[in-house]
Design a protein around this motif. Structure first.
Motif, PDB file in Angstrom:
ATOM      1  N   ASN A 161      37.151 -47.186  70.100  1.00 20.97           N
ATOM      2  CA  ASN A 161      37.749 -48.343  69.428  1.00 20.97           C
ATOM      3  C   ASN A 161      37.481 -48.296  67.931  1.00 20.97           C
ATOM      4  OD1 ASN A 161      39.178 -50.434  71.123  1.00 20.97           O
ATOM      5  ND2 ASN A 161      37.397 -50.049  72.405  1.00 20.97           N
ATOM      6  N   ALA A 162      36.248 -47.936  67.570  1.00 16.98           N
ATOM      7  CA  ALA A 162      35.891 -47.890  66.151  1.00 16.98           C
ATOM      8  C   ALA A 162      36.709 -46.819  65.421  1.00 16.98           C
ATOM      9  CB  ALA A 162      34.395 -47.619  66.000  1.00 16.98           C
ATOM     10  N   ILE A 163      36.910 -45.664  66.061  1.00 20.75           N
ATOM     11  CA  ILE A 163      37.724 -44.595  65.449  1.00 20.75           C
ATOM     12  C   ILE A 163      39.149 -45.101  65.221  1.00 20.75           C
ATOM     13  CG2 ILE A 163      38.753 -42.310  65.834  1.00 20.75           C
ATOM     14  CD1 ILE A 163      36.235 -41.639  67.544  1.00 20.75           C
ATOM     15  N   CYS A 164      39.703 -45.773  66.233  1.00 11.81           N
ATOM     16  CA  CYS A 164      41.083 -46.264  66.129  1.00 11.81           C
ATOM     17  C   CYS A 164      41.210 -47.352  65.064  1.00 11.81           C
ATOM     18  CB  CYS A 164      41.561 -46.790  67.485  1.00 11.81           C
ATOM     19  SG  CYS A 164      41.899 -45.461  68.644  1.00 11.81           S
ATOM     20  N   GLU A 165      40.165 -48.183  64.921  1.00 13.80           N
ATOM     21  CA  GLU A 165      40.215 -49.239  63.905  1.00 13.80           C
ATOM     22  C   GLU A 165      40.202 -48.646  62.502  1.00 13.80           C
ATOM     23  OE1 GLU A 165      36.905 -51.839  64.725  1.00 13.80           O
ATOM     24  OE2 GLU A 165      37.809 -52.386  66.662  1.00 13.80           O
ATOM     25  N   ARG A 166      39.458 -47.560  62.328  1.00 11.33           N
ATOM     26  CA  ARG A 166      39.249 -47.054  60.968  1.00 11.33           C
ATOM     27  C   ARG A 166      40.173 -45.902  60.576  1.00 11.33           C
ATOM     28  NH1 ARG A 166      32.933 -46.493  60.012  1.00 11.33           N
ATOM     29  NH2 ARG A 166      33.767 -45.446  58.178  1.00 11.33           N
ATOM     30  N   THR A 167      40.964 -45.376  61.493  1.00 14.65           N
ATOM     31  CA  THR A 167      41.913 -44.298  61.155  1.00 14.65           C
ATOM     32  C   THR A 167      43.259 -44.614  61.805  1.00 14.65           C
ATOM     33  OG1 THR A 167      41.571 -42.927  63.112  1.00 14.65           O
ATOM     34  CG2 THR A 167      39.997 -42.628  61.314  1.00 14.65           C
ATOM     35  N   ASP A 168      44.249 -43.800  61.465  1.00 16.99           N
ATOM     36  CA  ASP A 168      45.573 -43.953  62.081  1.00 16.99           C
ATOM     37  C   ASP A 168      45.704 -43.089  63.325  1.00 16.99           C
ATOM     38  OD1 ASP A 168      46.439 -45.671  60.123  1.00 16.99           O
ATOM     39  OD2 ASP A 168      47.162 -44.047  58.830  1.00 16.99           O
ATOM     40  N   ALA A 169      44.618 -42.439  63.733  1.00 23.80           N
ATOM     41  CA  ALA A 169      44.726 -41.475  64.833  1.00 23.80           C
ATOM     42  C   ALA A 169      45.155 -42.150  66.134  1.00 23.80           C
ATOM     43  CB  ALA A 169      43.386 -40.778  65.039  1.00 23.80           C
ATOM     44  N   MET A 170      45.891 -41.393  66.926  1.00 23.50           N
ATOM     45  CA  MET A 170      46.259 -41.822  68.279  1.00 23.50           C
ATOM     46  C   MET A 170      45.274 -41.145  69.237  1.00 23.50           C
ATOM     47  SD  MET A 170      49.039 -43.626  67.734  1.00 23.50           S
ATOM     48  CE  MET A 170      49.957 -43.707  69.270  1.00 23.50           C
ATOM     49  N   LEU A 171      45.326 -41.546  70.495  1.00 23.63           N
ATOM     50  CA  LEU A 171      44.389 -40.978  71.461  1.00 23.63           C
ATOM     51  C   LEU A 171      45.090 -40.087  72.485  1.00 23.63           C
ATOM     52  CD1 LEU A 171      42.141 -44.073  72.295  1.00 23.63           C
ATOM     53  CD2 LEU A 171      41.595 -42.151  70.779  1.00 23.63           C
ATOM     54  N   LEU A 172      44.438 -38.991  72.786  1.00 28.01           N
ATOM     55  CA  LEU A 172      44.782 -38.183  73.954  1.00 28.01           C
ATOM     56  C   LEU A 172      43.682 -38.530  74.962  1.00 28.01           C
ATOM     57  CD1 LEU A 172      45.578 -35.947  75.882  1.00 28.01           C
ATOM     58  CD2 LEU A 172      44.845 -34.260  74.200  1.00 28.01           C
ATOM     59  N   LEU A 173      44.065 -39.315  75.948  1.00 24.18           N
ATOM     60  CA  LEU A 173      43.078 -39.806  76.902  1.00 24.18           C
ATOM     61  C   LEU A 173      42.954 -38.793  78.038  1.00 24.18           C
ATOM     62  CD1 LEU A 173      41.348 -42.349  77.283  1.00 24.18           C
ATOM     63  CD2 LEU A 173      43.200 -43.284  78.677  1.00 24.18           C
ATOM     64  N   ASP A 174      41.790 -38.149  78.126  1.00 28.69           N
ATOM     65  CA  ASP A 174      41.586 -37.195  79.213  1.00 28.69           C
ATOM     66  C   ASP A 174      40.899 -37.930  80.361  1.00 28.69           C
ATOM     67  OD1 ASP A 174      40.505 -35.231  80.992  1.00 28.69           O
ATOM     68  OD2 ASP A 174      40.929 -33.729  79.441  1.00 28.69           O
ATOM     69  N   LEU A 175      41.701 -38.210  81.405  1.00 32.45           N
ATOM     70  CA  LEU A 175      41.174 -39.009  82.524  1.00 32.45           C
ATOM     71  C   LEU A 175      40.167 -38.209  83.340  1.00 32.45           C
ATOM     72  CD1 LEU A 175      44.387 -40.891  83.717  1.00 32.45           C
ATOM     73  CD2 LEU A 175      42.462 -41.818  82.423  1.00 32.45           C
ATOM     74  N   GLU A 176      40.345 -36.890  83.393  1.00 40.45           N
ATOM     75  CA  GLU A 176      39.381 -36.090  84.132  1.00 40.45           C
ATOM     76  C   GLU A 176      38.033 -36.068  83.401  1.00 40.45           C
ATOM     77  OE1 GLU A 176      38.537 -32.401  83.744  1.00 40.45           O
ATOM     78  OE2 GLU A 176      37.757 -32.060  85.754  1.00 40.45           O
ATOM     79  N   ASN A 177      38.069 -36.071  82.066  1.00 44.24           N
ATOM     80  CA  ASN A 177      36.812 -36.110  81.316  1.00 44.24           C
ATOM     81  C   ASN A 177      36.095 -37.442  81.530  1.00 44.24           C
ATOM     82  OD1 ASN A 177      37.332 -33.563  80.419  1.00 44.24           O
ATOM     83  ND2 ASN A 177      37.991 -34.158  78.363  1.00 44.24           N
ATOM     84  N   ILE A 178      36.876 -38.531  81.572  1.00 44.31           N
ATOM     85  CA  ILE A 178      36.284 -39.847  81.835  1.00 44.31           C
ATOM     86  C   ILE A 178      35.655 -39.854  83.227  1.00 44.31           C
ATOM     87  CG2 ILE A 178      36.908 -42.258  82.340  1.00 44.31           C
ATOM     88  CD1 ILE A 178      38.840 -42.113  79.962  1.00 44.31           C
ATOM     89  N   TYR A 179      36.395 -39.280  84.183  1.00 41.14           N
ATOM     90  CA  TYR A 179      35.907 -39.206  85.561  1.00 41.14           C
ATOM     91  C   TYR A 179      34.638 -38.346  85.640  1.00 41.14           C
ATOM     92  CZ  TYR A 179      35.950 -37.426  90.399  1.00 41.14           C
ATOM     93  OH  TYR A 179      35.603 -37.044  91.667  1.00 41.14           O
ATOM     94  N   ALA A 180      34.660 -37.180  84.978  1.00 39.63           N
ATOM     95  CA  ALA A 180      33.508 -36.267  85.010  1.00 39.63           C
ATOM     96  C   ALA A 180      32.288 -36.916  84.357  1.00 39.63           C
ATOM     97  CB  ALA A 180      33.862 -34.968  84.290  1.00 39.63           C
ATOM     98  N   ASN A 181      32.489 -37.575  83.214  1.00 36.94           N
ATOM     99  CA  ASN A 181      31.368 -38.222  82.532  1.00 36.94           C
ATOM    100  C   ASN A 181      30.763 -39.332  83.396  1.00 36.94           C
ATOM    101  OD1 ASN A 181      31.759 -36.543  80.390  1.00 36.94           O
ATOM    102  ND2 ASN A 181      32.710 -38.063  79.067  1.00 36.94           N
ATOM    103  N   ALA A 182      31.632 -40.070  84.086  1.00 31.71           N
ATOM    104  CA  ALA A 182      31.130 -41.141  84.960  1.00 31.71           C
ATOM    105  C   ALA A 182      30.285 -40.539  86.080  1.00 31.71           C
ATOM    106  CB  ALA A 182      32.295 -41.954  85.513  1.00 31.71           C
ATOM    107  N   ARG A 183      30.731 -39.402  86.614  1.00 31.26           N
ATOM    108  CA  ARG A 183      29.962 -38.758  87.688  1.00 31.26           C
ATOM    109  C   ARG A 183      28.650 -38.181  87.190  1.00 31.26           C
ATOM    110  NH1 ARG A 183      33.458 -35.570  92.198  1.00 31.26           N
ATOM    111  NH2 ARG A 183      31.385 -34.783  92.684  1.00 31.26           N
TER     112      ARG A 183
END
Lengths: 289, 162
Positions: A161-183
């Motif tokens: 959220n902080a990155i998005c607030e301070r830059t114009d960058a868009m996100l490439l959301l890697d759902l497998e990375n989110i899943y792996a990190n949660a595990r």
């Protein structure tokens, strides 16, 4: 601020070994290429040119920019990425929120950065520098990590959220990375989705991995876990993101197996779209994939 | 302010990379077991990438490929181009320093040298004309490789089966 993005639909990471299956799927809306592989090769390979002629978007995906490095960004790599984007007429390029080298040593791996205000300042400076130099928007991907920095002051959602607030960058959301990190490190992937600026998501990665010795490895070489497909549905139930793509980098499946995975992704996007319309979510509807 | 924190974070990032690549001490506070797991996976990842992109090299090294590449990888970081082919060429050079190369491994190295040029941005396919002449170490046969803009790479004197 949300940039206007093309509706991408279904995508896949371009690999020569998958060319037959990719060329035979008319519903592929975009492919991602490994940017560094094309920096110095003038010609676009014939099958990629065919896809491009069909209107398939080609997205250069870099791994070497080192945006999360505390050392200065290499202007030559940035220029090469920008030139590639123009050569491929790409709508944007993507890179990682990670560092890959330091003190002249290459790791060939995406490494975590400390989620602290000091690192955020450096990252924002690097991103702004990259955005100013690139001819197209920059899209940033969350990575899979096996260990974290000891001094992290924000969780991943707060940091993104902080990155998005301070830059114009868009996100490439890697759902497998989110899943792996949660595990591997704990956390609830769906609760994370609820806290992310989903209107800033340009596209999504999904992939497979496997567990060994209590660690889930993000390999891109194993079948797509059902839990990751469920996250695609959960995401689309919250927001109409422009597209989802499968990453498969090794132990390549035959066309039938690949198509089954791609069909499962499309079905999850559709189920999520229906849920979103039924629930009347407040998130802006960008498009109906 | 940013300059100071850049220096501090750059130092920890460098320490972490040295721990991962050279087996140096892990910076304070990091999960040692997990950092070591990543360090092991880095060499495996390089080996798998090489096997995918250069299968003939793997075949010629034979059954000892995994053991030999692991030994090489643990002592030699990924070349700065971060490219699997460059890594493979450095692996061939390391092998040749360990023991006299077979004809097959010499051929792999020559083929790479005729085709590729290393640059700070990665590998670049060589254009124009190029020539390689070498005497194979085992058979003593002469090998000639010629690159032309219109026909690409061609080899003469290649042992049968190659």
């Amino acid at each position: 601020m949300a940039l206007s993005l093309p509706n991408l639909g279904l995508g896949i990471g371009w690999r020569a070994q998958l060319a037959h299956a990719i060329l035979n799927r008319p519903d592929i809306g975009f492919v991602e290429i490994l940017a560094e592989d094309y920096f110095l090769n003038e010609a676009i390979p014939a099958p990629l040119q065919t896809l491009h002629d069909r209107g398939v978007h080609i997205i250069p995906h870099g791994v070497g920019l080192n945006l999360g490095g505390a050392e200065a960004i290499d202007p030559a790599r940035l220029a090469a990425l920008g030139e590639l984007a123009q050569r491929m007429q790409a709508p944007f390029v993507s890179e990682h929120i990670a560092f890959v080298r330091a003190a002249g040593l290459e790791t060939g791996h995406l490494l975590p950065i400390p989620r602290t205000p000091a690192m955020l300042d450096i990252l924002v400076e690097n991103i702004r520098l990259a955005e100013a130099a690139l001819p197209v928007p920059l899209v940033l991907e969350n990575i899979a990590i096996l260990f974290d920095w000891p001094n992290a002051e924000m969780d991943e959602a707060a940091f993104l959220n902080a990155i998005c607030e301070r830059t114009d960058a868009m996100l490439l959301l890697d759902l497998e990375n989110i899943y792996a990190n949660a595990r591997n490190l704990g956390g609830d992937p769906v609760a994370l989705l609820d806290r992310l600026p989903l209107e800033r998501v340009a596209y999504v990665h999904v992939a497979g991995g496997y567990e060994a010795n209590g660690i889930f490895h993000d390999t891109h070489a194993h079948p797509l876990p059902e839990d990751v497909v469920a996250l695609v549905e959960a995401l689309y139930a919250r927001a109409a993101v422009p597209g989802v793509m499968l990453e498969r980098d090794d132990r390549f499946p035959d066309d039938a197996e690949l198509n089954t995975e791609l069909d499962a992704i499309v079905a999850a996007m559709q189920r999520g779209n229906i849920e979103r319309h039924e629930r009347g979510f407040a998130h802006p509807v960008l498009s109906d994939a | 302010m940013i300059a100071t924190s850049r220096e501090a974070i750059a130092k920890t990032q460098a320490d972490l990379v040295r721990a991962l690549v050279h087996g140096a001490a892990i910076p304070a506070g990091f999960d040692e077991q997990r950092v070591r797991a990543v360090a092991r996976s880095l060499v495996n990842k390089r080996r798998q990438a090489l096997a995918r992109i250069w299968p003939s090299l793997v075949k010629r090294v034979g059954d000892s490929f995994v053991a030999k590449f692991t030994e090489y990888g643990q002592t030699h970081p990924l070349p700065s181009s971060a490219n699997a082919l460059t890594d493979g060429r450095a692996f061939l050079a390391w092998l040749a320093a360990q023991e006299p190369p077979t004809d097959g491994l010499r051929i792999e190295a020559l083929a790479y040298d005729l085709r590729w040029r290393e640059t700070p941005l990665g590998l670049c396919r060589r254009g124009g004309f190029g020539i390689k002449i070498a005497r194979l170490p085992q058979s003593g046969k002469w090998l000639l490789g010629l690159r032309t803009p219109w026909r690409g790479d061609r080899w003469w004197g290649m042992p049968s089966g190659d």
